[in-house]
Design a protein around this motif. Structure first.
Motif, short mmCIF file in Angstrom:
data_model
loop_
_atom_site.label_atom_id
_atom_site.label_comp_id
_atom_site.label_asym_id
_atom_site.label_seq_id
_atom_site.Cartn_x
_atom_site.Cartn_y
_atom_site.Cartn_z
N MET A 112 -23.08 21.40 25.93
CA MET A 112 -22.81 22.82 25.83
C MET A 112 -22.46 23.43 27.18
SD MET A 112 -23.01 22.86 22.70
CE MET A 112 -22.49 24.55 22.55
N HIS A 113 -22.89 22.82 28.26
CA HIS A 113 -22.48 23.30 29.58
C HIS A 113 -20.97 23.09 29.77
CE1 HIS A 113 -26.86 22.70 30.17
NE2 HIS A 113 -26.73 23.77 30.96
N PHE A 157 -23.32 34.65 27.64
CA PHE A 157 -24.67 35.14 27.94
C PHE A 157 -25.77 34.26 27.34
CE2 PHE A 157 -23.19 37.47 24.13
CZ PHE A 157 -24.20 37.14 23.23
N HIS A 158 -25.40 33.35 26.44
CA HIS A 158 -26.43 32.55 25.77
C HIS A 158 -25.97 31.10 25.72
CE1 HIS A 158 -29.83 31.96 22.99
NE2 HIS A 158 -29.05 31.04 22.44
N LEU A 159 -26.80 30.18 26.24
CA LEU A 159 -26.50 28.76 26.18
C LEU A 159 -27.79 28.01 25.88
CD1 LEU A 159 -24.21 26.74 28.57
CD2 LEU A 159 -26.32 25.77 27.68
N ASN A 160 -27.82 27.36 24.74
CA ASN A 160 -28.99 26.59 24.30
C ASN A 160 -28.54 25.14 24.12
OD1 ASN A 160 -31.06 25.32 22.92
ND2 ASN A 160 -31.46 27.06 21.55
N ASP A 161 -28.71 24.35 25.19
CA ASP A 161 -28.25 22.96 25.13
C ASP A 161 -29.18 22.09 24.31
OD1 ASP A 161 -26.23 21.10 25.89
OD2 ASP A 161 -27.63 20.19 27.30
N SER A 162 -30.39 22.55 24.05
CA SER A 162 -31.32 21.78 23.21
C SER A 162 -30.94 21.89 21.74
CB SER A 162 -32.76 22.27 23.42
OG SER A 162 -33.17 22.07 24.75
N ASP A 163 -30.72 23.11 21.27
CA ASP A 163 -30.37 23.31 19.86
C ASP A 163 -28.86 23.36 19.63
OD1 ASP A 163 -33.02 23.41 18.97
OD2 ASP A 163 -33.19 25.52 19.57
N LYS A 164 -28.08 23.38 20.74
CA LYS A 164 -26.62 23.30 20.69
C LYS A 164 -25.97 24.57 20.13
CE LYS A 164 -27.13 19.21 22.30
NZ LYS A 164 -26.96 18.99 23.76
N LEU A 165 -26.38 25.73 20.67
CA LEU A 165 -25.74 26.99 20.33
C LEU A 165 -25.24 27.67 21.60
CD1 LEU A 165 -28.27 26.72 18.07
CD2 LEU A 165 -27.12 28.78 17.25
N ILE A 166 -24.19 28.43 21.45
CA ILE A 166 -23.63 29.16 22.58
C ILE A 166 -23.18 30.53 22.08
CG2 ILE A 166 -21.26 28.27 22.30
CD1 ILE A 166 -21.19 28.08 25.41
N ASN A 171 -22.91 12.39 17.51
CA ASN A 171 -24.34 12.66 17.66
C ASN A 171 -24.53 14.05 18.27
OD1 ASN A 171 -27.07 12.73 18.49
ND2 ASN A 171 -27.12 10.50 18.67
N ASP A 172 -25.20 14.94 17.55
CA ASP A 172 -25.41 16.30 18.05
C ASP A 172 -26.06 16.31 19.44
OD1 ASP A 172 -24.36 17.32 15.75
OD2 ASP A 172 -26.24 18.07 14.93
N ALA A 185 -21.73 30.44 18.27
CA ALA A 185 -21.25 29.17 17.74
C ALA A 185 -22.40 28.17 17.72
CB ALA A 185 -20.10 28.64 18.59
N ASN A 186 -22.57 27.53 16.57
CA ASN A 186 -23.61 26.52 16.36
C ASN A 186 -22.97 25.14 16.33
OD1 ASN A 186 -25.78 24.96 15.60
ND2 ASN A 186 -26.07 25.93 13.59
N PHE A 187 -23.22 24.34 17.36
CA PHE A 187 -22.64 23.00 17.46
C PHE A 187 -23.58 21.92 16.90
CE2 PHE A 187 -19.69 25.18 20.08
CZ PHE A 187 -18.60 24.36 20.33
#
Length: 603
Positions: free
Chosen positions: A375-376, A502-511, A369-370, A529-531
């Motif tokens: 991502m942290h 420098f970039h962490l988007n835990d909602s959309d799952k990109l880093i 499940n995405d 990277a797109n998770f």
């Protein structure tokens, strides 16, 4: 009247051949008599007695014994007069694990590898190899060193910088992972013996690839173990002179932990490590389960200071004699005392397997499940390092332990029974791209690059037909490795120490993160990277510099899979404006479960 034997004046342990005789020397402190029997004396137990030396050593020069002869030591215990026929603990070659020692010459012509130098550690991409299954066919015996040589050109083309051989000291029977060594100094006879190993190493060196050997000092055997009660002495029914005979004896594999407190046993293990590095010209050692050298039972039941001192002693000698050769610990506790210098009280390893990388990253790519991908945790895995040095970590998603013992290959874990699925290919290669772009020494397990499925075991050879079936995945790994090693002089930052997530988007799952060695065009690398299983057509992230950035790698490229989305383009322009704490930004297109690697051309 027989003349009493004279001890040898030649140094060395085991069987040491020379022009006029072979010297035999063995440690048996509880023996009353020792002799050597072999094909050179019709296996006589009296023809060639050894002379007693100090500290329980025995030796003799035998003119009749020569290279190729088989032999054993005949040991009589001083207390009960029982006789023991033992394989030489230092035997460089044995007929099999319950057979005879073979007098072996250390001589070898290394001319084919003249000019070879061990690659610097920041350029290593390690390929973990099990000789019995690497290049073999089902049925019959295991694969061997000669067969493995046939695929070295393939590994060279893949971009591998170092081959890490799983243990090949002689073990019980022909099929094994190798973590049950019976004779530490003998190369497994089913793999071809010592000369075949030297030929393999020379062939790898001739192709510019290092060879690292996995050694097992945390326990021995437990099967086919002539060292057990070697000269008849023991306490409490334990292992005798080579082993602890008290509370320190138990390990997860039996009561066969070497006695690191005995100087003779420490010398035995030290001599073994140095043999691989100097006589066989290995480029490094990977120590199995160091937690079971320094503690009693997987970290429980008390520390063993003797084990810590053993590791320090050997690592100090490696640093003093061949500092360019790497010493790697498999401790899996993320304890940076393993990689601290011995002068600071550390164990002196150069690097260690990073459990704080493999476990969070595997979890992030195996999770179905995405929304549950953390991502942290991925960020923390990228940022972790030992003692301020990123190359003190070996990072990976697959190793022999991670793909067996109840676990499977990553593509199989993602979709059991359907390792070739879109999801398995996309998310396993997402993990591979993080291995090749995060700071650390990158490692693959054999067959990972052709989407090997199920799980590892010692009677299941790699299915090389998958090289054609999954040629796109193989190309993806090859491209990643070459970028990681800066083959095109455009991504040198991937060999550097520095990283900024420098970039962490835990909602959309990109880093997104920035890698660099010295900085500047051709050095600075940006990774996105797109998770998630969602494509993005205009995704904005920061950049450390303005101007055009070339997309050097896109895991969503249709050349890697004809069902991939092919989103991403070839270049973007970063313009002035603050974003993610950086001075420039650009909008990127990125496919689902995809990784982009960008850098600038050198001026």
């Amino acid at each position: 009247m027989n003349t009493a034997p004279a001890p040898s004046r030649r140094p060395g342990m085991g069987a040491i051949p020379s022009a006029d005789a072979t010297t035999f020397r063995v440690w048996a402190p509880f023996a009353s008599n020792v002799a050597v029997a072999g094909t050179f004396n019709n296996w006589s137990e009296t023809a060639h007695p050894l002379a007693a030396e100090s500290s329980g050593y025995w030796s003799v020069d035998v003119a009749e014994a020569a290279v190729g002869d088989r032999y054993k030591f005949v040991i009589v215990n001083r207390d009960d007069a029982r006789e023991y026929w033992r394989i030489d603990p230092y035997a460089r070659e044995v007929t099999n694990s319950v057979g005879d020692g073979v007098i072996c010459s250390p001589d070898f012509d290394w001319s084919d590898a003249i000019g070879y130098r061990t690659p610097p550690w920041h350029e290593l991409v390690i390929y973990e190899m099990h000789l019995g299954t690497f290049n073999d066919a089902p049925g019959g015996g295991p694969g061997n060193l000669d067969r493995a040589i046939q695929r070295l050109d393939y590994l060279q083309d893949l971009g591998v910088g170092a081959i890490q051989l799983m243990p090949l000291a002689e073990f019980s029977r022909d099929f094994s992972w190798g973590y049950n060594p019976s004779h530490l100094f003998a190369v497994e006879s089913a793999y071809g013996g010592p000369r075949a190993l030297k030929t393999f190493i020379e062939a790898a060196h001739a192709r510019g690839m290092a060879v690292i050997l996995d050694i097992v000092f945390n326990h021995l055997g437990p099967d086919d173990l002539d060292l057990w009660q070697f000269d008849g002495w023991n306490l409490h029914g334990k292992g005798g002179i080579y082993f602890y005979n008290d509370w320190r004896a138990p390990t997860p594999w039996g009561d066969t932990r070497p006695d690191y407190g005995r100087p003779e046993v420490c010398q035995f293990l030290r001599d073994n490590a140095m043999m691989w590095l100097h006589e066989f010209r290995m480029d490094g050692l990977r120590w199995d389960s160091t937690i079971n050298i320094r503690t009693r039972y997987n970290g429980t039941g008390g520390d063993i200071p003797d084990g810590w001192r053993l590791m320090q002693r050997i690592n100090d000698e490696i640093d003093a004699t061949s500092s360019w050769k790497i010493s790697i610990a498999e401790d899996l506790q993320d304890n940076d005392w393993l990689t601290r210098q011995t002068s600071q009280g550390g164990a002196g390893f150069d690097s260690q397997w990073a459990s704080n990388f493999v476990h969070p990253l595997r979890q992030a790519i195996i999770e179905q499940n995405d929304a549950y991908r953390d991502m942290h945790a991925v960020r923390d895995a990228i940022l972790a390092r030992d003692n301020g040095n990123s190359f003190m970590r070996v990072i990976y998603t697959e190793s022999h332990d991670e793909v067996a013992n109840g676990r499977s290959r990553v593509p199989e874990e993602i979709w059991p029974g359907n390792a070739g699925s879109w999801h398995s290919r996309k998310r396993s290669t997402l993990g591979a791209a993080l291995v090749m772009t995060a700071p650390g020494i990158a490692m693959l397990f054999q067959g990972q690059e052709i989407l090997e499925d199920q799980w590892f075991h010692d009677k299941d050879p790699i299915d090389w037909s998958r090289l054609e079936t999954h040629s796109g995945i193989h190309a993806l790994y090859r491209d990643l490795i070459r970028l990681r090693r800066n083959w095109y002089d455009s991504t040198s930052g991937l060999r550097g120490q520095h990283v900024n997530v420098f970039h962490l988007n835990d909602s959309d799952k990109l880093i997104g993160f920035h890698r660099w060695e010295h900085g500047g065009p051709g050095d600075d690398v940006v990774v996105l990277a797109n998770f998630s299983n969602r494509p993005f057509s205009r995704y904005r992230i920061g950049f450390p510099r303005g101007g055009q950035w070339q997309i050097r790698f896109n895991s969503d490229w249709r050349g890697y899979g004809d069902d991939f989305s092919n989103l991403g383009g070839t270049a973007v322009n970063a313009t002035s404006g603050g974003k993610d704490g950086l001075g420039f930004f650009a909008d990127l297109e990125i496919g689902p479960y995809a990784v982009l690697i960008l850098s600038q051309d050198r001026a």
